[in-house]
Each structure stands twice: as C-alpha cells, then as structure tokens.
Write a protein that holds these residues in place. Structure first.
Motif, short mmCIF file in Angstrom:
data_model
loop_
_atom_site.label_atom_id
_atom_site.label_comp_id
_atom_site.label_asym_id
_atom_site.label_seq_id
_atom_site.Cartn_x
_atom_site.Cartn_y
_atom_site.Cartn_z
N MET A 191 -9.50 4.96 -17.30
CA MET A 191 -9.30 5.01 -15.86
C MET A 191 -10.21 3.99 -15.21
O MET A 191 -11.39 3.89 -15.54
N LYS A 192 -9.66 3.26 -14.28
CA LYS A 192 -10.43 2.26 -13.55
C LYS A 192 -10.65 2.77 -12.12
O LYS A 192 -9.71 3.22 -11.47
N ILE A 193 -11.89 2.67 -11.64
CA ILE A 193 -12.23 3.11 -10.29
C ILE A 193 -12.54 1.90 -9.43
O ILE A 193 -13.36 1.05 -9.80
N ILE A 194 -11.88 1.83 -8.27
CA ILE A 194 -12.11 0.76 -7.30
C ILE A 194 -12.60 1.42 -6.02
O ILE A 194 -11.89 2.24 -5.42
N PHE A 195 -13.80 1.06 -5.59
CA PHE A 195 -14.42 1.63 -4.39
C PHE A 195 -14.37 0.59 -3.28
O PHE A 195 -14.78 -0.56 -3.47
N ILE A 196 -13.85 0.99 -2.12
CA ILE A 196 -13.71 0.08 -0.98
C ILE A 196 -14.38 0.72 0.22
O ILE A 196 -14.04 1.83 0.63
N THR A 197 -15.35 0.01 0.79
CA THR A 197 -16.08 0.53 1.93
C THR A 197 -16.13 -0.53 3.04
O THR A 197 -15.81 -1.70 2.82
N GLY A 198 -16.51 -0.10 4.21
CA GLY A 198 -16.62 -0.98 5.37
C GLY A 198 -16.68 -0.13 6.62
O GLY A 198 -16.61 1.11 6.55
N GLY A 199 -16.80 -0.77 7.75
CA GLY A 199 -16.89 -0.05 9.01
C GLY A 199 -15.55 0.52 9.44
O GLY A 199 -14.51 0.25 8.83
N SER A 200 -15.58 1.31 10.50
CA SER A 200 -14.35 1.87 11.07
C SER A 200 -13.44 0.75 11.53
O SER A 200 -13.89 -0.22 12.14
N ARG A 201 -12.16 0.89 11.23
CA ARG A 201 -11.13 -0.07 11.63
C ARG A 201 -11.37 -1.48 11.07
O ARG A 201 -10.95 -2.46 11.65
N SER A 202 -12.05 -1.55 9.93
CA SER A 202 -12.36 -2.85 9.32
C SER A 202 -11.21 -3.38 8.46
O SER A 202 -11.23 -4.55 8.08
N GLY A 203 -10.24 -2.53 8.13
CA GLY A 203 -9.14 -2.94 7.28
C GLY A 203 -9.24 -2.41 5.86
O GLY A 203 -8.52 -2.88 4.96
N LYS A 204 -10.11 -1.42 5.64
CA LYS A 204 -10.32 -0.86 4.30
C LYS A 204 -9.04 -0.29 3.71
O LYS A 204 -8.69 -0.59 2.57
N SER A 205 -8.37 0.55 4.46
CA SER A 205 -7.17 1.21 3.96
C SER A 205 -6.07 0.21 3.65
O SER A 205 -5.42 0.28 2.60
N SER A 206 -5.86 -0.72 4.55
CA SER A 206 -4.83 -1.75 4.33
C SER A 206 -5.16 -2.58 3.10
O SER A 206 -4.27 -2.89 2.30
N TYR A 207 -6.43 -2.91 2.93
CA TYR A 207 -6.82 -3.69 1.76
C TYR A 207 -6.62 -2.89 0.48
O TYR A 207 -6.14 -3.44 -0.53
N ALA A 208 -6.96 -1.61 0.50
CA ALA A 208 -6.76 -0.77 -0.69
C ALA A 208 -5.29 -0.73 -1.08
O ALA A 208 -4.94 -0.85 -2.27
N ILE A 209 -4.42 -0.58 -0.10
CA ILE A 209 -2.98 -0.54 -0.38
C ILE A 209 -2.52 -1.89 -0.93
O ILE A 209 -1.80 -1.96 -1.93
N THR A 210 -2.96 -2.97 -0.31
CA THR A 210 -2.59 -4.31 -0.77
C THR A 210 -3.08 -4.56 -2.19
O THR A 210 -2.33 -5.06 -3.04
N LEU A 211 -4.31 -4.21 -2.46
CA LEU A 211 -4.90 -4.42 -3.79
C LEU A 211 -4.15 -3.59 -4.84
O LEU A 211 -3.91 -4.06 -5.96
N SER A 212 -3.75 -2.40 -4.48
CA SER A 212 -3.07 -1.51 -5.43
C SER A 212 -1.65 -1.97 -5.75
O SER A 212 -1.08 -1.53 -6.75
N GLU A 213 -1.08 -2.83 -4.93
CA GLU A 213 0.28 -3.30 -5.17
C GLU A 213 0.40 -4.06 -6.48
O GLU A 213 1.49 -4.20 -7.03
N GLY A 214 -0.72 -4.54 -7.01
CA GLY A 214 -0.72 -5.25 -8.28
C GLY A 214 -0.55 -4.35 -9.48
O GLY A 214 -0.44 -4.82 -10.61
N HIS A 215 -0.54 -3.05 -9.27
CA HIS A 215 -0.41 -2.09 -10.35
C HIS A 215 0.94 -1.39 -10.25
O HIS A 215 1.32 -0.90 -9.20
N GLY A 216 1.65 -1.35 -11.35
CA GLY A 216 2.94 -0.69 -11.36
C GLY A 216 2.79 0.81 -11.49
O GLY A 216 1.70 1.35 -11.54
#
Length: 182
Positions: free
Chosen positions: A1-26
C-alpha cells in the motif's frame, strides 16, 4: 500500500490536487468524506466538493471511525482518498467533553497505528492500493487566543507530522500549486 499525504491551507487546492494526482492510478476509487453537514454553509461546501469530483468516485461519509472504514474498503478499491483529516479531528473534538484530556492524542495515535498496520500487511490484495490523506496545515498563523483553538492547532500539528512520517509521498499545496516535500 502506498500512502500519499497532501497538506496546505484552507482553499489551497489540496482536494483538487489529490483527485488529479490519483487519476494516474487505475481501478476503483473510494472517496471518504469526513465533513458533517451541521449548518447551511457546510451543506453548500459539501455539495460544491461533490460537484467537483468525477463520477468514477464512490463516496462514503464517515466522520469518526476513519481507520475502520479504510480497513473495510482496502480490498475493494485501488484508490482511497480521505478528505480530510482535519475535519475528522474536529469531529473527534466535538464529541469529547474535555479535548485537552489526552483522548485526542490517543485517537490520533490509534488512527496512525491502524494505518501503519494496514501499510505493513503483506497482502497481494493491498499491494497496489493508494491511500490519499488530505489535511489542513493550521499551524502557520498567529497563536489562537483561546485554549480550545490552541489545543486543536497543536493536535492537528501532531496528526500531520505523524501522517507525513508514514507517508511514501508528501505534498504541500499553496495557491493551487503543489510542492513535493517527500
């Protein structure tokens, strides 16, 4: 299992980036939402997040029992995204009459311990699983004036440090731009 941790301030784009990054995995994708719609504003925020998510995500709402939910989904999904650890911590705080009593630290330690056990599992079913943990960085501002806010800030800092320590990759998102830390 691979764990990817994404942090940042409120409304920084964390969630959008996590979704974008995860698109590379089927494979199948599970989104675990920790927010509770306790008022009209939170209802609007949750609805906005849902609209931003591609249809490939199956959503599970779990405000408190996060590790157990992850464990239950691990063999069914190749990607699991938690959004977010800070709201999960808030939910724990709101259920605890005396958050500074040490039960918050115990909840964090228990969560991290359970994730580490899942990470260490030598199961062929879990080897291709990617777990995304999204969390707010709340410790980069002024010291809060009230005790509860200081206790929360400190607990969030501990949670983020422990999550980053067990993660294979760590990203800090600022103004929609990701910076890879690990």
């Amino acid at each position: 299992m691979k764990i990817i941790f994404i942090t940042g301030g409120s409304r920084s784009g964390k969630s959008s980036y996590a979704i974008t990054l995860s698109e590379g995995h089927g494979g199948r994708k599970a989104f675990i939402a920790t927010a509770e719609p306790l008022d009209d504003e939170m209802h609007l925020r949750i609805d906005a997040h849902k609209r931003q998510r591609p249809d490939v995500w199956e959503t599970f709402e779990e405000p408190v029992h996060l590790a157990e939910t992850i464990a239950g989904l691990m063999t069914q999904y190749e990607v699991i995204l938690i959004d977010c650890l800070t709201l999960w911590l808030t939910n724990i705080f709101m259920r605890e009459p005396f958050p500074e009593s040490g039960t918050i630290t115990s909840a964090i330690d228990d969560f991290i311990s359970k994730i580490k056990k899942l990470q260490a599992a030598e199961s062929a079913e879990l080897k291709d699983t990617h777990l995304y943990l999204v969390s707010n960085e709340v410790g980069m501002s002024i010291v809060p004036e009230n005790k509860l806010a200081r206790v929360f800030r400190d607990a969030a800092g501990v949670l983020n440090q422990q999550a980053a320590a067990i993660a294979d990759e760590v990203y800090f998102v600022v103004s929609g731009l990701p910076l890879k830390l690990k």
